[in-house]
Design a protein around this motif. Structure first.
Motif, PDB file in Angstrom:
ATOM      1  N   ASN A 156      -5.041  32.545  49.329  1.00  0.00           N
ATOM      2  CA  ASN A 156      -5.348  32.703  47.910  1.00  0.00           C
ATOM      3  C   ASN A 156      -4.230  32.028  47.121  1.00  0.00           C
ATOM      4  N   ARG A 157      -4.578  31.478  45.937  1.00  0.00           N
ATOM      5  CA  ARG A 157      -3.551  30.809  45.126  1.00  0.00           C
ATOM      6  C   ARG A 157      -3.858  30.934  43.645  1.00  0.00           C
ATOM      7  N   ILE A 158      -2.812  31.143  42.852  1.00  0.00           N
ATOM      8  CA  ILE A 158      -2.902  31.045  41.398  1.00  0.00           C
ATOM      9  C   ILE A 158      -1.695  30.256  40.898  1.00  0.00           C
ATOM     10  N   VAL A 159      -1.834  29.702  39.704  1.00  0.00           N
ATOM     11  CA  VAL A 159      -0.731  28.974  39.069  1.00  0.00           C
ATOM     12  C   VAL A 159      -0.494  29.599  37.694  1.00  0.00           C
ATOM     13  N   GLU A 160       0.747  29.983  37.433  1.00  0.00           N
ATOM     14  CA  GLU A 160       1.125  30.539  36.139  1.00  0.00           C
ATOM     15  C   GLU A 160       1.908  29.481  35.366  1.00  0.00           C
ATOM     16  N   MET A 161       1.550  29.276  34.101  1.00  0.00           N
ATOM     17  CA  MET A 161       2.161  28.231  33.276  1.00  0.00           C
ATOM     18  C   MET A 161       2.723  28.842  32.002  1.00  0.00           C
ATOM     19  N   ASP A 162       3.738  29.680  32.146  1.00  0.00           N
ATOM     20  CA  ASP A 162       4.315  30.407  31.019  1.00  0.00           C
ATOM     21  C   ASP A 162       4.991  29.456  30.035  1.00  0.00           C
ATOM     22  N   ALA A 163       4.763  29.701  28.746  1.00  0.00           N
ATOM     23  CA  ALA A 163       5.306  28.841  27.701  1.00  0.00           C
ATOM     24  C   ALA A 163       6.813  29.048  27.551  1.00  0.00           C
ATOM     25  N   ILE A 164       7.524  27.944  27.351  1.00  0.00           N
ATOM     26  CA  ILE A 164       8.954  27.976  27.052  1.00  0.00           C
ATOM     27  C   ILE A 164       9.121  27.559  25.593  1.00  0.00           C
ATOM     28  N   CYS A 165       9.746  28.430  24.800  1.00  0.00           N
ATOM     29  CA  CYS A 165       9.931  28.157  23.379  1.00  0.00           C
ATOM     30  C   CYS A 165      11.216  27.363  23.138  1.00  0.00           C
ATOM     31  N   ALA A 166      11.394  26.912  21.913  1.00  0.00           N
ATOM     32  CA  ALA A 166      12.548  26.079  21.575  1.00  0.00           C
ATOM     33  C   ALA A 166      13.868  26.793  21.830  1.00  0.00           C
ATOM     34  N   ASP A 167      13.872  28.119  21.706  1.00  0.00           N
ATOM     35  CA  ASP A 167      15.097  28.867  21.984  1.00  0.00           C
ATOM     36  C   ASP A 167      15.248  29.221  23.462  1.00  0.00           C
ATOM     37  N   ARG A 168      14.418  28.592  24.297  1.00  0.00           N
ATOM     38  CA  ARG A 168      14.397  28.751  25.764  1.00  0.00           C
ATOM     39  C   ARG A 168      13.863  30.120  26.211  1.00  0.00           C
ATOM     40  N   THR A 169      13.195  30.838  25.317  1.00  0.00           N
ATOM     41  CA  THR A 169      12.533  32.077  25.701  1.00  0.00           C
ATOM     42  C   THR A 169      11.272  31.746  26.492  1.00  0.00           C
ATOM     43  N   VAL A 170      11.051  32.437  27.612  1.00  0.00           N
ATOM     44  CA  VAL A 170       9.853  32.246  28.428  1.00  0.00           C
ATOM     45  C   VAL A 170       8.863  33.347  28.084  1.00  0.00           C
ATOM     46  N   MET A 171       7.686  32.947  27.620  1.00  0.00           N
ATOM     47  CA  MET A 171       6.689  33.907  27.170  1.00  0.00           C
ATOM     48  C   MET A 171       5.735  34.269  28.304  1.00  0.00           C
ATOM     49  N   ALA A 172       5.372  35.536  28.381  1.00  0.00           N
ATOM     50  CA  ALA A 172       4.399  35.985  29.375  1.00  0.00           C
ATOM     51  C   ALA A 172       3.001  35.595  28.925  1.00  0.00           C
ATOM     52  N   SER A 173       2.065  35.600  29.868  1.00  0.00           N
ATOM     53  CA  SER A 173       0.678  35.254  29.549  1.00  0.00           C
ATOM     54  C   SER A 173       0.157  36.177  28.458  1.00  0.00           C
TER      55      SER A 173
END
Length: 213
Positions: A156-173
């Motif tokens: 099984n496989r999934i790919v997560e592509m969490d957003a990185i904001c300008a302040d380098r914060t990584v946002m959850a889905s």
């Protein structure tokens, strides 16, 4: 019959019996040694087979995880070449960042399907082409609706592509960058799971991709 002759015959019989007993004992010991050796050899062979199978699963799992991250890179680079937004197709509705990579052999193109949210879902399964085009037979792939020539694999496989904001914060889905803090990159994580020897195995590959070349 003289006593000396009787004694000689008696000694010969005793020696014959002892020799016969020793022969049987030696045969039993030899048989035990052979059985032990064969058993050890079979154990080693079985362990070798299990090790090779485990190694095979590990290699396939690692390659699937690497492929998931590489697909994210391919889509980003294709967007640049086509003049589209760099993250076009790498984010689902309402900031959905979890998907499966889907390859279309018809147009030789990768897309992300955001209908899958969990690696345990049936739609996250990996299939293999059992028949069809010569260049596709044996290849692993994912799709929400597998064709008739698809064979289910152990992965099984999934790919997560969490957003990185300008302040380098990584946002959850499900979360977006705040106003004035734009999205500048993606933290791509490809997760793969499979069963091996009655145990569940996991592997993940991660890479950070930004909106610059």
């Amino acid at each position: 019959m003289p006593d000396r002759l009787r004694n000689n015959q008696l000694h010969r019989r005793v020696r014959a019996r002892r020799s016969s007993g020793q022969t049987i004992l030696e045969a039993v010991i030899a048989a035990g040694i052979v059985a032990t050796a064969v058993s050890s050899a079979l154990t080693l062979v079985q362990a070798s087979i299990n090790g090779e199978k485990g190694s095979e699963f590990g290699i396939v799992g690692t390659n699937l995880a690497r492929e998931g991250v590489e697909v994210v890179r391919i889509i980003r680079d294709s967007n640049w070449l086509a003049g589209r937004n760099w993250d076009d197709g790498l984010e689902g509705p309402s900031q959905d960042y979890t998907a499966i990579p889907v390859f279309s052999s018809a147009d030789n193109n990768w897309t992300m399907d955001f209908s899958v949210d969990d690696i345990n879902q049936d739609a996250a399964r990996v299939y293999r082409f059992a028949s069809g085009e010569a260049g596709l037979v044996g290849l692993n792939f994912q799709t929400p609706t597998p064709p008739d020539n698809a064979q289910l694999t152990n992965f099984n496989r999934i790919v997560e592509m969490d957003a990185i904001c300008a302040d380098r914060t990584v946002m959850a889905s499900g979360e977006a960058c705040a106003s004035g803090n734009p999205k500048i990159g993606i933290q791509a994580t490809s997760r793969v799971t499979w069963y091996e020897g009655g145990r569940r195995r996991f592997i993940s590959v991660a890479e950070t991709l930004f909106d610059w070349r």
